[in-house]
Scaffold this motif. Structure first.
Motif: not given
Length: 283
Positions: A53-69, A105-112, A117-119
């Protein structure tokens, strides 16, 4: 007057409510639910969220570069709030916050949705159609690495078109090249990968105009071909419950400073090849 990201989101929600829409109240986890979602119908392995539940996907270089764009495109349009469909654990919402872009955010999987929400995000555990937003009400919608999970992506694109204002923008990313399809795609629920032509055609048939297509992550094509596609062609399969690769991969983390330089240069060069296809389209 400057607003915090949370305040920007609340201003946006109040604006939509002033159009006659009624927001739902948050549950005990701070998640807003209009109606139940059949999570078994979602083409994404929910155990990926449940396992961490504390996935660190958001810390990845992939997300960082795309977020800048994404942030650059939105700021050029004078937009600082985006509604994101299929937001996951926040692998785009969190780095966008670093770029001063508020995400709803609109996320169909409740866990996501619960993780978001916790953030501190104003999150919905819904599919887009269940929100029943007013016509012509949003300035910007993002749907990142989601269309490939949908058997009929034109359905959600038609709904996005309905709720966007005239001149509103849809930002999209999808995985590139069907010839790279492998069991990696099967395990995370992909129905397909896209070409620039097929994405353009899909958006155009959904009535979007001024469609601009670009590629990101050229340097990841060869690793995907060698580590995913070739083994797949040779009949080598991953274990059924193997975890989905993320930015926690040691090698990626070790190489991140170098990759960041290469990817920023690549983005400026606008190379028409890449592991991800990105689009900007207007209603």
């Amino acid at each position: 007057m400057k607003f915090s990201l949370k305040e920007k989101s609340l201003v946006e929600i109040h604006r939509i409510c002033a159009l006659g829409w009624e927001d739902s109240s948050p549950d005990t986890n701070g998640v807003r639910v209009f109606s139940n979602v059949d999570e078994d119908s979602i083409s994404f392995p929910s155990e990926k969220y449940e396992a961490d539940s504390n996935s660190s996907e958001s810390e990845g270089i992939w997300s960082e570069i795309r977020a800048r764009k994404i942030a650059t495109l939105l700021k050029n349009r004078g937009i600082d709030v985006i509604w994101e469909i299929g937001a996951g654990h926040g692998n785009m919402a969190i780095p966008l916050a670093e770029e001063a872009i508020a995400t709803i955010p609109i996320e169909p999987l409740y866990s996501g949705a619960r993780a978001l929400s916790s953030k501190g995000f104003h999150s919905y555990a819904q599919t887009l159609d269940q929100l029943n937003l007013p016509d012509n009400c949003l300035e910007a919608v993002g749907i990142f690495d989601v269309l490939e999970h949908l058997p009929n992506p034109e359905i959600v694109l038609n709904e996005i078109y309905r709720i966007l204002k005239p001149g509103g923008v849809l930002l999209t990313s999808v995985p590139a090249y069907q010839w790279l399809f492998s069991d990696f795609d099967l395990q995370i629920g992909h129905f397909r990968r896209y070409s620039r032509k097929s994405l353009f055609k899909l958006l155009n048939e959904s009535n979007f105009k001024q469609v601009r297509i670009s590629n990101l992550f050229f340097i990841f094509i060869a690793p995907a071909l060698i580590l995913r596609r070739f083994p797949y062609l040779m009949g080598i399969r991953r274990r059924k419950k193997a975890s989905v690769p993320t930015s926690e991969n040691f090698l990626i983390k070790f190489l991140t400073p170098i990759l960041r330089i290469f990817l920023l240069v690549e983005m400026r060069m606008r190379i028409p090849l890449g592991l991800s296809i990105f689009s900007e389209a207007t209603k």
